[in-house]
Each structure stands twice: as structure tokens, then as C-alpha cells.
Design a protein around this motif. Sequence first.
Motif, PDB file in Angstrom:
ATOM      1  N   ARG A   1       0.822  -1.210   0.000  1.00 28.70           N
ATOM      2  CA  ARG A   1       0.000   0.000   0.000  1.00 28.70           C
ATOM      3  C   ARG A   1       0.861   1.267   0.000  1.00 28.70           C
ATOM      4  NH1 ARG A   1      -3.688  -3.083  -1.343  1.00 28.70           N
ATOM      5  NH2 ARG A   1      -5.065  -4.045   0.144  1.00 28.70           N
ATOM      6  N   SER A   2       1.879   1.285   0.802  1.00 35.26           N
ATOM      7  CA  SER A   2       2.758   2.455   0.860  1.00 35.26           C
ATOM      8  C   SER A   2       4.124   1.995   1.341  1.00 35.26           C
ATOM      9  CB  SER A   2       2.187   3.520   1.805  1.00 35.26           C
ATOM     10  OG  SER A   2       2.130   3.029   3.127  1.00 35.26           O
ATOM     11  N   CYS A   3       5.145   2.682   0.873  1.00 37.52           N
ATOM     12  CA  CYS A   3       6.522   2.363   1.251  1.00 37.52           C
ATOM     13  C   CYS A   3       7.259   3.639   1.601  1.00 37.52           C
ATOM     14  CB  CYS A   3       7.264   1.678   0.101  1.00 37.52           C
ATOM     15  SG  CYS A   3       6.701   0.022  -0.269  1.00 37.52           S
ATOM     16  N   ARG A   4       8.206   3.506   2.497  1.00 39.36           N
ATOM     17  CA  ARG A   4       9.088   4.630   2.799  1.00 39.36           C
ATOM     18  C   ARG A   4      10.521   4.125   2.833  1.00 39.36           C
ATOM     19  NH1 ARG A   4      10.951   5.635   8.095  1.00 39.36           N
ATOM     20  NH2 ARG A   4      10.266   4.040   9.554  1.00 39.36           N
ATOM     21  N   ILE A   5      11.433   4.998   2.445  1.00 35.33           N
ATOM     22  CA  ILE A   5      12.843   4.658   2.419  1.00 35.33           C
ATOM     23  C   ILE A   5      13.401   4.913   3.818  1.00 35.33           C
ATOM     24  CG2 ILE A   5      15.076   5.170   1.387  1.00 35.33           C
ATOM     25  CD1 ILE A   5      13.457   6.283  -1.043  1.00 35.33           C
TER      26      ILE A   5
ATOM     27  N   VAL B   1      11.312   1.470  -4.325  1.00 27.93           N
ATOM     28  CA  VAL B   1       9.918   1.770  -3.960  1.00 27.93           C
ATOM     29  C   VAL B   1       9.007   1.525  -5.161  1.00 27.93           C
ATOM     30  CG1 VAL B   1       8.311   3.616  -3.359  1.00 27.93           C
ATOM     31  CG2 VAL B   1      10.424   3.354  -2.080  1.00 27.93           C
ATOM     32  N   ALA B   2       9.394   2.023  -6.326  1.00 26.07           N
ATOM     33  CA  ALA B   2       8.557   1.858  -7.523  1.00 26.07           C
ATOM     34  C   ALA B   2       8.349   0.376  -7.842  1.00 26.07           C
ATOM     35  CB  ALA B   2       9.197   2.575  -8.711  1.00 26.07           C
ATOM     36  N   ALA B   3       9.388  -0.435  -7.729  1.00 24.52           N
ATOM     37  CA  ALA B   3       9.261  -1.861  -8.028  1.00 24.52           C
ATOM     38  C   ALA B   3       8.454  -2.584  -6.943  1.00 24.52           C
ATOM     39  CB  ALA B   3      10.642  -2.496  -8.154  1.00 24.52           C
ATOM     40  N   THR B   4       8.624  -2.177  -5.699  1.00 18.34           N
ATOM     41  CA  THR B   4       7.916  -2.831  -4.593  1.00 18.34           C
ATOM     42  C   THR B   4       6.416  -2.580  -4.672  1.00 18.34           C
ATOM     43  OG1 THR B   4       9.878  -2.652  -3.215  1.00 18.34           O
ATOM     44  CG2 THR B   4       7.803  -3.042  -2.087  1.00 18.34           C
TER      45      THR B   4
END
Length: 178
Positions: A128-132, A147-150
Motif C-alpha cells: 500500500r505504501s513504502c518509505r525509504i 519503492v517503484a518496483a515494490t
Amino acid sequence: MTDDMDPRLELPGATTPPVEGRRWLWVKLGVWGVALALIIGAAWSVAWVLSNVRVRLDLPPAAETPPSYTAPPEAAPASYENDEGEVITRPVWLQAPRPEYPERAQRAGAERGMARLECQAGADGHMRSCRIVEESPVGVGFGQQAVAATMRARVQPRLVDGQPVESRVAFTARYRLE
């Protein structure tokens, strides 16, 4: 220019220019054409080599029949824990992320890199959402590509009482040019 001023007459044994008139124009055009063809061929070869650079990404393999894995709260790194303390640190990928090697990293000469991410995984396994959380080297795009691939990947969701639930997933994507 007169015939006696022609520099081609300075060639050893030359009494007349080797090529005269309109033929001389075609000889010059031919030489320029060959030079241009060589330049275009070299540029095409370089573009072909650069487009075939392979990237290796070290991720856990996707399982055919993935088991459920929930890391105990004490096993998760402190920087990864959310409010509940339940974070999947070794996700089982149903559809693993396949990030591309960032162009900025290639231009910067970075042969290796890593991005540590923390993501929200839905009960259906979609992110749903990712953060570095961490990126090395910083500013060359490893985190953004991960992030884009995940966001296109799927993970085996955490099970509570046999039912899939939303959970936090923390993992590290490592990049290496081959």
C-alpha cells in the motif's frame, strides 16, 4: 587555383592530379560518407552495450507454496518496529520486486548500492505504501527504484488466527552491476 598550385601535384611522381574535376568531389564525398558510417556504427555499438547492462538484485526467492512467517517483535531491528512491534523482516514474495538499476547511479559510477524499505502490506499481499528507511549511496536513485518496483510486488501476508491481516514489511534491496 591554377594547376601548378594544386597540392596534389606534390605527391611523388605526380605530374597531374590523381583525380580531377567532378571525380574529385565524389572521392571527397565518399571519404566523408565512410567516416560518418563509422561514427554511426560506433554510436550504435555503445548504445547496444549500455542497453544490455545486467543488474543483479539480491532478494529472497519467491516460494511456490509460501509459508506464513511473522518475525517475533524482539527479532525485528528497533528502527523497523511500528507501534504494534509486529514487522515482517523476512517477507516471502509471491511476486518479487524487480527494480531497474538507476541511470543516475550508472552515471555516478556506483557499482553497488542498497535501499532499506518499510512498507504497508495489505491482507491481499499488495503493498500500500513504502518509505525509504536507509539508502546507500544517497541521492543516486536506489531508494526510488526500489519503492517503484515494490509497489508492483506482492508478499505473503501475515496470518492472525488463520486470517490474513495488514502488516508492516521491512526488507533491504541490494544492487550490484554485473
